[in-house]
Structures are given as structure tokens and as C-alpha cells.
Motif scaffolding. Structure first.
Motif, mmCIF file in Angstrom:
data_model
loop_
_atom_site.group_PDB
_atom_site.id
_atom_site.type_symbol
_atom_site.label_atom_id
_atom_site.label_comp_id
_atom_site.label_asym_id
_atom_site.label_seq_id
_atom_site.Cartn_x
_atom_site.Cartn_y
_atom_site.Cartn_z
ATOM 1 N N TYR A 230 0.818 -1.212 0.000
ATOM 2 C CA TYR A 230 0.000 0.000 0.000
ATOM 3 C C TYR A 230 0.856 1.267 0.000
ATOM 4 C CZ TYR A 230 -4.432 -2.418 0.639
ATOM 5 O OH TYR A 230 -5.541 -3.196 0.447
ATOM 6 N N ASN A 233 2.205 1.869 -3.538
ATOM 7 C CA ASN A 233 1.161 2.348 -4.442
ATOM 8 C C ASN A 233 0.718 3.767 -4.103
ATOM 9 O OD1 ASN A 233 -0.002 0.143 -6.429
ATOM 10 N ND2 ASN A 233 0.586 -0.912 -4.558
ATOM 11 N N ILE A 234 0.686 4.099 -2.824
ATOM 12 C CA ILE A 234 0.315 5.456 -2.430
ATOM 13 C C ILE A 234 1.343 6.460 -2.937
ATOM 14 C CG2 ILE A 234 0.156 6.981 -0.417
ATOM 15 C CD1 ILE A 234 -1.255 4.663 1.047
ATOM 16 N N SER A 284 -12.860 1.487 -6.185
ATOM 17 C CA SER A 284 -12.446 2.394 -5.110
ATOM 18 C C SER A 284 -13.631 2.789 -4.231
ATOM 19 C CB SER A 284 -11.794 3.648 -5.711
ATOM 20 O OG SER A 284 -10.661 3.306 -6.473
ATOM 21 N N LEU A 303 -4.362 2.757 5.383
ATOM 22 C CA LEU A 303 -3.625 2.745 4.121
ATOM 23 C C LEU A 303 -4.530 2.397 2.945
ATOM 24 C CD1 LEU A 303 -0.316 0.995 5.258
ATOM 25 C CD2 LEU A 303 -0.612 3.395 4.647
ATOM 26 N N ASN A 304 -5.429 1.446 3.167
ATOM 27 C CA ASN A 304 -6.364 1.055 2.107
ATOM 28 C C ASN A 304 -7.296 2.204 1.740
ATOM 29 O OD1 ASN A 304 -7.780 -0.425 0.266
ATOM 30 N ND2 ASN A 304 -8.603 -1.899 1.725
ATOM 31 N N THR A 306 -6.623 5.445 2.125
ATOM 32 C CA THR A 306 -5.815 6.431 1.406
ATOM 33 C C THR A 306 -5.574 5.996 -0.029
ATOM 34 O OG1 THR A 306 -4.708 6.941 3.503
ATOM 35 C CG2 THR A 306 -3.672 7.742 1.482
ATOM 36 N N TYR A 307 -5.311 4.713 -0.220
ATOM 37 C CA TYR A 307 -5.071 4.177 -1.569
ATOM 38 C C TYR A 307 -6.308 4.331 -2.452
ATOM 39 C CZ TYR A 307 -4.518 0.556 -5.148
ATOM 40 O OH TYR A 307 -4.478 -0.125 -6.330
ATOM 41 N N MET A 311 -6.584 6.715 -5.720
ATOM 42 C CA MET A 311 -6.883 6.098 -7.011
ATOM 43 C C MET A 311 -7.956 6.901 -7.753
ATOM 44 S SD MET A 311 -6.099 3.629 -9.054
ATOM 45 C CE MET A 311 -5.274 2.373 -8.075
#
Length: 331
Positions: A230, A233-234, A284, A303-304, A306-307, A311
Motif C-alpha cells: 500500500y 502504491n500510495i 475504489s 492505508l487502504n 488512502t489508496y 486512485m
């Protein structure tokens, strides 16, 4: 070159699928073995066709050419959907077998085989027990992403060919720009190096993530793998969003005029771009709803979340940047 690379791996995948299905052909429908053979022939013929005719601009039999190219495009999309579905079913079966006893899994497999029309009197015959069968099974499963990318790659090339059918080039306007590759004197080299670094880093993070999540039984290592995945990817999505915003700002200082005339191919490009983004928007959105509704809110959930938000932002900024670029007049 990229098309041929993915085509070679797709052919290897078809060989593995033929070997896997041939291991217990007595209880399978013949279409299971015929399908990868026909798909391999299609890959070879289409790759040769695109290699020879990718630069052709057809000016005769326009309707027949457009119909044939659109049929090829939809066939590639059908193959892509089939590959994605098979990969999802395979992964769900793998997770199901880990979480259930062997007897219940065999009973479910027997019920499924009866629904899809397998000719099995006993499920034992359809089990992949030999070593060579397991090699074929694992081999074609790991090669699925190459076949998926091949279908998308070929679809993009066929779509560009379809757009160029009947196209005339204005020879009076010289809009061809030569790309001069000068190290450190322009930003071409910097962009290429940053892109390669992110590509290699992404592959490394993906391999580490898959290995730690699938092989490790400790929850702490799985948490570390998810955190690493995560965070990477962030960071990438943040950089992409900033670059797209910067590109849109640079467009505001551009002296070129905006092309406001009706252009069917550009309208189709924009429609496909927005339609393709809808899938990621939906994923998302559902992720955000699931995270907000869940009770244990830990670091992974943050984190998920924020990701998922990044996105949506990245796709929005990227689409705005691309659409503005499509409406710019040539230099």
C-alpha cells in the motif's frame, strides 16, 4: 515487439492448458481441449496480421475492413474476459480448498462438474494428482497475466487500425517532429529513467508481496507485505497525480489553440477513456464503503482508504490531462 513477447507467452500458456486438460480428458468435454488449440491458432494468425499490416492505411472496401477489424477487436475483448474469469475461478478454488476439508471440496467439485456437463462417474478421475499435471496447472495459471495483456495490447492496435481506415494525411502541413534523444539536455532521459525505476520497483514489490502473502503463515509478515504494497502504491499514485496536475497547469500557458470542432474518433477516445475509468471508480468506491463500515480500524485500513481515495483522484486528474491534450491543435 511487445505484442510478439506477449504472444509467445500466450502460446506457452495454451500448450500448458492443452497438457493440463489432456491429463484427464476422459471426464472432460472435448471443447475444453479444442479451445486452447483454436486460441493458439488465433494468436499466431493475429500476431502475423498485425506485424504485417499495422502501418497500412486502407482506402478500398472501407465498410468490410471496418467490420473485420471491429470483429477482431471484440474477439480480443471476449478472450480477455474469458481469461480474467478463468483466473478468478482458479484463485477462488485455491482459497476454497485451503479453508475447507477435502471431503466438502470434492463434493462441491462434483456438484459443479455435473452442472457444467462433465462426463465423470467419479470425481477422482478428474483430480490433478500426477506431478506433470501439477506442473501444467501451475504453469498456465502463472501465464494468465501475459495472455490478458496480449488481448489488451492487440485490442489497442486493432482499434488504432480501425481509426485509420480511409484516413488521408494532409501533405501540406508538416507536423512531424523528430524526437532528438539528448542526454541531460532535455527531460526525455529523466522521464525514461524515472519510468523504468518505478516499473522495476513495482515488479519487485509485487513479487515480494505475492511470496510473503502466499507462502508465509505468520500474520505479522502478511501485515508487513500489505503495508509495503500500500505504501508503494500510495507514493506512485501521489507522484502520478502531481505530474498530471503539473501537465494541466502547463497546458494553461500553451500558446496553441483549442480544437473545438466535432471529431468522431476523438469523441470515441474520450468515451472509452471515461468508460474504462468507471471500473476503477467502482472498485475504489466499494473499498471506501467497506473500510468505513468495518469496525476494526487499524493501519492497514487507513492505508487502504488512502489508496482508494488517491486512485479516484489520480484517474480524475489523468483523464482531465489526456482530454485536454486531445483537444490541442498540433504545434
Amino acid at each position: 515487439g511487445g505484442l510478439i513477447l506477449f504472444a509467445i507467452f500466450s502460446l506457452v500458456m495454451d500448450v500448458f492448458k492443452i497438457g493440463y486438460y489432456s491429463s484427464f480428458y476422459s471426464c472432460l468435454s472435448a471443447i475444453k481441449i479444442i479451445y486452447p488449440i483454436v486460441q493458439a491458432i488465433f494468436v499466431v494468425v493475429q500476431t502475423y496480421f498485425l506485424w504485417v499490416s499495422a502501418k497500412d492505411c486502407i482506402h478500398v472496401h472501407l465498410n468490410v475492413t471496418r467490420c473485420g477489424l471491429m470483429l477482431t477487436l471484440t474477439t480480443n475483448l471476449a478472450v480477455w474476459m474469458s481469461a480474467v474469469t478463468d483466473e478468478s475461478v482458479h484463485k477462488s478454488h485455491s482459497k476454497l480448498k485451503k479453508n475447507m476439508t477435502e471431503e466438502i471440496f470434492r463434493w462441491l467439485l462434483k456438484e459443479r462438474s455435473q452442472r457444467v456437463g462433465m462426463r465423470s462417474s467419479s470425481v477422482e478421475e478428474c483430480n490433478c494428482n500426477s506431478q506433470i499435471c501439477q506442473i501444467f496447472k501451475n504453469g498456465y495459471f502463472w501465464l494468465y497475466p501475459f495472455n490478458i495483456e496480449y488481448s489488451l495490447f492487440a485490442s489497442a492496435m486493432v482499434y488504432v487500425m480501425w481509426k485509420n481506415v480511409g484516413r488521408f494525411i494532409d501533405h501540406h502541413s508538416h507536423h512531424i517532429q523528430r524526437l532528438k534523444f539528448r542526454l541531460f539536455r532535455r527531460t526525455f532521459f529523466v522521464g525514461i529513467m524515472l519510468g523504468l525505476i518505478i516499473l522495476v520497483s513495482g515488479l519487485g514489490v509485487l513479487i515480494l508481496y505475492e511470496v510473503q502473502v502466499n507462502s508465509s503463515t505468520e500474520s505479522s509478515k502478511k501485515t508487513q507485505a500489505l503495508t509495503m504494497y500500500y505504501i508503494f502504491n500510495i507514493v506512485c499514485l501521489s507522484l502520478m497525480s502531481l505530474v498530471c496536475i503539473g501537465g494541466s497547469v502547463i497546458y494553461r500557458f500553451d500558446k496553441r489553440d483549442m480544437d473545438r470542432h466535432k471529431n468522431p474518433t476523438r469523441t470515441l477516445d474520450v468515451a472509452l477513456l471515461m468508460g474504462a475509468a468507471l471500473g476503477q471508480y467502482a472498485i475504489s468506491y466499494y473499498s471506501i464503503v467497506a473500510i468505513v463500515a468495518s469496525t476494526p480500524r487499524d493501519t492497514i485500513s487507513a492505508l487502504n482508504l488512502t489508496y482508494a481515495l488517491l486512485m479516484i483522484a489520480q484517474h480524475t486528474f489523468q483523464n482531465v490531462f489526456i482530454i485536454e491534450g486531445l483537444h490541442r491543435q498540433p504545434p
